[in-house]
Design a protein around this motif. Structure first.
Motif, mmCIF file in Angstrom:
data_model
loop_
_atom_site.group_PDB
_atom_site.id
_atom_site.type_symbol
_atom_site.label_atom_id
_atom_site.label_comp_id
_atom_site.label_asym_id
_atom_site.label_seq_id
_atom_site.Cartn_x
_atom_site.Cartn_y
_atom_site.Cartn_z
ATOM 1 N N LEU A 88 -21.992 43.587 -2.698
ATOM 2 C CA LEU A 88 -21.698 44.098 -1.378
ATOM 3 C C LEU A 88 -21.542 45.559 -1.812
ATOM 4 C CD1 LEU A 88 -19.544 41.813 0.441
ATOM 5 C CD2 LEU A 88 -21.831 42.343 0.980
ATOM 6 N N LEU A 89 -20.707 46.234 -2.793
ATOM 7 C CA LEU A 89 -20.374 47.467 -3.010
ATOM 8 C C LEU A 89 -21.639 48.026 -3.507
ATOM 9 C CD1 LEU A 89 -18.514 49.789 -3.108
ATOM 10 C CD2 LEU A 89 -17.851 48.835 -5.348
ATOM 11 N N ASN A 90 -22.403 47.459 -4.425
ATOM 12 C CA ASN A 90 -23.638 47.967 -5.107
ATOM 13 C C ASN A 90 -24.691 48.123 -3.793
ATOM 14 O OD1 ASN A 90 -25.131 48.517 -7.354
ATOM 15 N ND2 ASN A 90 -26.014 46.668 -7.736
ATOM 16 N N ILE A 91 -24.878 47.205 -3.209
ATOM 17 C CA ILE A 91 -25.658 47.523 -2.080
ATOM 18 C C ILE A 91 -25.382 48.713 -1.194
ATOM 19 C CG2 ILE A 91 -26.452 46.569 0.336
ATOM 20 C CD1 ILE A 91 -26.455 43.795 -1.059
ATOM 21 N N TRP A 92 -24.047 48.834 -0.872
ATOM 22 C CA TRP A 92 -23.633 49.844 0.031
ATOM 23 C C TRP A 92 -23.757 51.497 -0.728
ATOM 24 C CZ3 TRP A 92 -22.835 51.979 4.610
ATOM 25 C CH2 TRP A 92 -21.945 52.946 4.609
ATOM 26 N N LEU A 93 -23.435 51.412 -1.836
ATOM 27 C CA LEU A 93 -23.700 52.551 -2.582
ATOM 28 C C LEU A 93 -25.173 53.056 -2.753
ATOM 29 C CD1 LEU A 93 -20.929 52.217 -5.387
ATOM 30 C CD2 LEU A 93 -20.922 53.681 -3.289
ATOM 31 N N SER A 94 -26.031 52.013 -2.963
ATOM 32 C CA SER A 94 -27.280 52.322 -3.155
ATOM 33 C C SER A 94 -27.979 52.911 -1.767
ATOM 34 C CB SER A 94 -28.242 51.190 -3.648
ATOM 35 O OG SER A 94 -29.349 51.496 -3.876
ATOM 36 N N VAL A 95 -27.678 52.180 -0.671
ATOM 37 C CA VAL A 95 -27.933 52.535 0.758
ATOM 38 C C VAL A 95 -27.498 53.876 0.984
ATOM 39 C CG1 VAL A 95 -27.952 52.265 3.042
ATOM 40 C CG2 VAL A 95 -28.335 50.183 1.475
ATOM 41 N N GLU A 96 -26.245 54.175 0.602
ATOM 42 C CA GLU A 96 -25.475 55.424 1.112
ATOM 43 C C GLU A 96 -26.249 56.521 0.259
ATOM 44 O OE1 GLU A 96 -21.206 57.262 1.197
ATOM 45 O OE2 GLU A 96 -21.859 56.440 -0.890
ATOM 46 N N ASP A 97 -26.840 56.488 -1.073
ATOM 47 C CA ASP A 97 -27.389 57.404 -1.817
ATOM 48 C C ASP A 97 -28.657 57.759 -1.156
ATOM 49 O OD1 ASP A 97 -25.440 57.623 -3.498
ATOM 50 O OD2 ASP A 97 -26.265 57.008 -5.450
ATOM 51 N N HIS A 98 -29.564 56.920 -0.490
ATOM 52 C CA HIS A 98 -30.727 56.920 0.045
ATOM 53 C C HIS A 98 -30.788 57.578 1.502
ATOM 54 C CE1 HIS A 98 -32.030 54.682 -3.986
ATOM 55 N NE2 HIS A 98 -33.061 55.173 -3.741
ATOM 56 N N SER A 99 -29.522 57.366 2.147
ATOM 57 C CA SER A 99 -29.367 57.613 3.361
ATOM 58 C C SER A 99 -29.935 58.857 4.151
ATOM 59 C CB SER A 99 -27.876 57.316 4.090
ATOM 60 O OG SER A 99 -27.176 58.279 3.523
ATOM 61 N N GLY A 100 -29.602 59.810 3.242
ATOM 62 C CA GLY A 100 -29.770 61.319 3.837
ATOM 63 C C GLY A 100 -28.793 62.099 4.472
ATOM 64 N N TYR A 101 -27.770 61.357 4.589
ATOM 65 C CA TYR A 101 -26.469 62.093 5.365
ATOM 66 C C TYR A 101 -25.394 62.154 4.298
ATOM 67 C CZ TYR A 101 -28.920 60.644 9.632
ATOM 68 O OH TYR A 101 -29.807 60.790 10.794
ATOM 69 N N ASP A 102 -24.616 63.579 4.304
ATOM 70 C CA ASP A 102 -23.593 63.664 3.560
ATOM 71 C C ASP A 102 -22.588 64.219 4.425
ATOM 72 O OD1 ASP A 102 -21.985 64.681 1.398
ATOM 73 O OD2 ASP A 102 -23.256 66.250 0.729
ATOM 74 N N PHE A 103 -21.452 62.908 4.599
ATOM 75 C CA PHE A 103 -20.400 63.206 5.313
ATOM 76 C C PHE A 103 -19.330 63.512 4.472
ATOM 77 C CE2 PHE A 103 -23.126 60.061 7.952
ATOM 78 C CZ PHE A 103 -23.140 60.742 8.871
ATOM 79 N N PRO A 104 -18.053 64.009 5.290
ATOM 80 C CA PRO A 104 -16.785 64.315 4.555
ATOM 81 C C PRO A 104 -16.374 63.127 3.823
ATOM 82 C CG PRO A 104 -16.876 65.383 6.567
ATOM 83 C CD PRO A 104 -18.145 64.349 6.714
ATOM 84 N N TRP A 105 -16.475 61.947 4.422
ATOM 85 C CA TRP A 105 -16.094 61.022 3.771
ATOM 86 C C TRP A 105 -16.974 59.981 2.789
ATOM 87 C CZ3 TRP A 105 -16.880 61.558 8.973
ATOM 88 C CH2 TRP A 105 -17.877 60.722 9.477
#
Length: 270
Positions: free
Chosen positions: A205-222
């Motif tokens: 689950l964590l691996n999927i989330w980190l991979s998706v976040e890295d490709h998301s195009g959004y850089d949030f404060p969190w």
């Protein structure tokens, strides 16, 4: 702590184990379902699409909500409906054509017995971090090789770079060889570290989330890279720079391999 295969009464374990035991008991109660090939496919695609969904909704809202653009790496770029559907279609087809047969082959040996005890919380954390570090090193080596050898890039990796401005659903927009390679690293690492099944689930689950976040195009404060100190973790702008310049930031998550090999490049501050 009692043996994993003990058939006697379950002894009280350390606090970290007691914290996870109710969750593990619920998973074990559904072991027959959880170890079936269809469940593996449905779980994987559901987890992936569930991680993508918030960012897909943001992509749909971004043209109408100006406040969101300050967090977007490329404020004036967004995926079209055609691009989203193409990525979704490829994901579904590859899960059916690749993951399902692989799950059937794995289950043909018979399901492995699951331990009665949950892992201790520090053990789960060590296994997940260890798997992430191994995965990061393996993908870094694979990635550098497939960029430095032109035939490998054209044949196997170029498809993933089709979208210069990446978005969440483009995370798994790749060919069969690349997807199978990533899956092999995942399976290899949990076997090498002899991870508890609950640790395997957490890593997945964590691996999927980190991979998706890295490709998301959004850089949030969190975003994850803002939570990890000392610049050890790259993040979305770091990986976006790889998609736009091709010759830097090859590691999927952490920065130490790129720093050691001189391929680290910092994203410009917004």
């Amino acid at each position: 702590m009692s043996s994993h295969n003990s058939s006697g009464p379950l002894a009280l374990g350390p606090p970290g184990q007691l914290l996870l035991q109710p969750l593990w008991d619920q998973v074990r109660a559904r072991a027959a379902l959880a170890q079936s090939p269809p469940f593996a496919v449905l779980f994987s695609i559901t987890a992936y699409l569930g991680c993508c969904l918030p960012f897909v909704l943001l992509d749909l809202l971004c043209p109408r909500v100006r406040a969101l653009r300050r967090y977007k790496v490329h404020p004036d770029c967004g995926p079209s409906a055609r691009q989203l559907l193409a990525c979704l279609g490829r994901t579904v087809c590859q899960h059916a054509a690749l993951l399902l047969p692989a799950s059937l082959l794995h289950c043909a040996r018979g399901p492995a017995p699951w331990p009665r005890e949950a892992p201790e919380l520090p053990q789960l954390a060590r296994h997940v971090l260890g798997c992430l570090l191994l995965f990061d090193a393996e993908v870094f080596a694979w990635h550098v090789l497939h960029h430095r050898v032109p035939w490998l890039y054209r044949t196997f990796h170029k498809l993933h770079h089709q979208h210069a401005a990446s978005f969440a659903l483009a995370t798994q927009y790749m060919g069969a060889w690349e997807l199978l390679s990533l899956g092999f690293f995942h399976v290899l690492n949990v076997a090498l570290l002899q991870c508890h099944p609950l640790s395997v689930l957490a890593f997945h689950l964590l691996n999927i989330w980190l991979s998706v976040e890295d490709h998301s195009g959004y850089d949030f404060p969190w975003s994850t890279h803002r939570l990890v100190p000392f610049g050890w973790y790259g993040g979305v702008a770091h990986h976006d720079l790889h998609h736009s310049q091709f010759n830097c930031n090859f590691a999927p998550y952490f920065t130490h391999w790129d720093r050691i090999l001189g391929t680290l490049r910092s994203a410009p501050a917004k």
